[in-house]
Scaffold this active site. Structure first.
Site, PDB file in Angstrom:
ATOM      1  CD1 TRP A   9       5.700  -1.202  -2.346  1.00  0.00           C
ATOM      2  CD2 TRP A   9       3.975  -2.370  -1.542  1.00  0.00           C
ATOM      3  NE1 TRP A   9       6.211  -2.135  -1.467  1.00  0.00           N
ATOM      4  CE2 TRP A   9       5.164  -2.871  -0.959  1.00  0.00           C
ATOM      5  CE3 TRP A   9       2.761  -2.941  -1.180  1.00  0.00           C
ATOM      6  CZ2 TRP A   9       5.174  -3.928  -0.054  1.00  0.00           C
ATOM      7  CZ3 TRP A   9       2.766  -3.994  -0.270  1.00  0.00           C
ATOM      8  CH2 TRP A   9       3.964  -4.478   0.285  1.00  0.00           C
ATOM      9  CG  HIS A  34       3.949  10.995  -5.463  1.00  0.00           C
ATOM     10  ND1 HIS A  34       4.131  10.873  -6.823  1.00  0.00           N
ATOM     11  CD2 HIS A  34       4.955  10.286  -4.882  1.00  0.00           C
ATOM     12  CE1 HIS A  34       5.186  10.114  -7.061  1.00  0.00           C
ATOM     13  NE2 HIS A  34       5.703   9.749  -5.897  1.00  0.00           N
ATOM     14  CD  GLU A  49       9.263  11.619  -4.220  1.00  0.00           C
ATOM     15  OE1 GLU A  49       9.672  10.459  -4.304  1.00  0.00           O
ATOM     16  OE2 GLU A  49       8.083  11.929  -4.400  1.00  0.00           O
TER      17      GLU A  49
END
Length: 240
Positions: free
Chosen positions: A2, A88, A162
């Site tokens: 989120w 990330h 990613e």
């Protein structure tokens, strides 16, 4: 994931309003919700009787000490987390994390018996310079060496490929690009005798492109960002 969305109230509301449907989705797939730090105990309270899992969005590379503003892996574990995202691209870009930082974070996560969700991937510049495999290898090396050195090669780990240029941009890598990267990651992990891993893809995943990407062999799941804020969109992705 989120990210820095959903207040404590909206996080609770999301789970309460969609609870029964979330339970149905867990029959189809394992689901990990990674809310903001303050919302973790409140979301956990709502889902504690379910098969849903909770994860942190990052953690400190330190166990404890004078590190203002940081949250340790042990704190996440005590709060009820089972997973933690690490590396990330937004952490790497905005907070200048490097591969050594990410490896130290992952070590803390392993020590607390949490499962790391390690994000790796190249920038568009690196792809254009044909450095994809070199970058992936560099991002995996520290963690693989740690697991090998500590003889923990059976510890569970999730690897989320990613491409940085596809995160939150609406762009998506081609199946060929994804497949080549996933195949390289799989081979690299096997070389280090890492045995208990899941391979994931992330980067602008939505209900329109997920069916196509699900056709790629060796992909076990997805790290979903913006699309996970809309429950109906999330539901379509899981059921695709």
């Amino acid at each position: 994931n989120w990210k820095m969305n959903q207040s404590i109230k909206s996080s609770i509301d999301f789970v309460k309003e969609n609870y029964n449907d979330l339970l149905e989705l867990t029959k189809k797939s394992s689901i990990i919700i990674c809310p903001s730090f303050p919302a973790i105990p409140f979301v956990l309270q709502e889902i504690q009787k379910s098969d849903l899992d909770i994860g942190g969005q990052t953690c400190s590379p330190f166990e404890q000490g004078p590190y203002t503003g940081q949250v340790s892996a042990s704190m996440l574990s005590e709060a009820g987390c089972s997973f933690c995202i690490v590396g990330h691209s937004e952490q790497r870009a905005f907070l200048k994390q490097n591969d050594d930082d990410v490896s130290l974070q992952a070590e803390q996560i392993f020590k607390e018996k949490l499962i790391p969700i390690l994000c790796i991937g190249e920038t568009l510049k690196e792809r254009n310079e044909k450095k994809v495999k070199k970058i992936i290898e560099k991002q995996l090396l520290g963690i693989c060496n740690f697991l090998k050195k500590t003889k923990n090669t059976e510890s569970p780990i999730c690897i989320a490929y990613e491409p940085v240029w596809a995160i939150g941009t609406g762009k998506i890598a081609s199946n060929k690009e994804i497949e080549e990267a996933i195949e390289f990651i799989d081979t690299f992990l096997k070389k280090y005798k890492i045995k208990n891993y899941a391979l994931m893809y992330g980067g602008s995943i939505n209900s329109s492109n997920v069916k196509k990407i699900k056709k790629i062999k060796k992909i076990d799941g997805f790290l979903i960002g913006n699309a996970s804020l809309d429950f109906q969109e999330l539901k379509k992705i899981v059921l695709s």
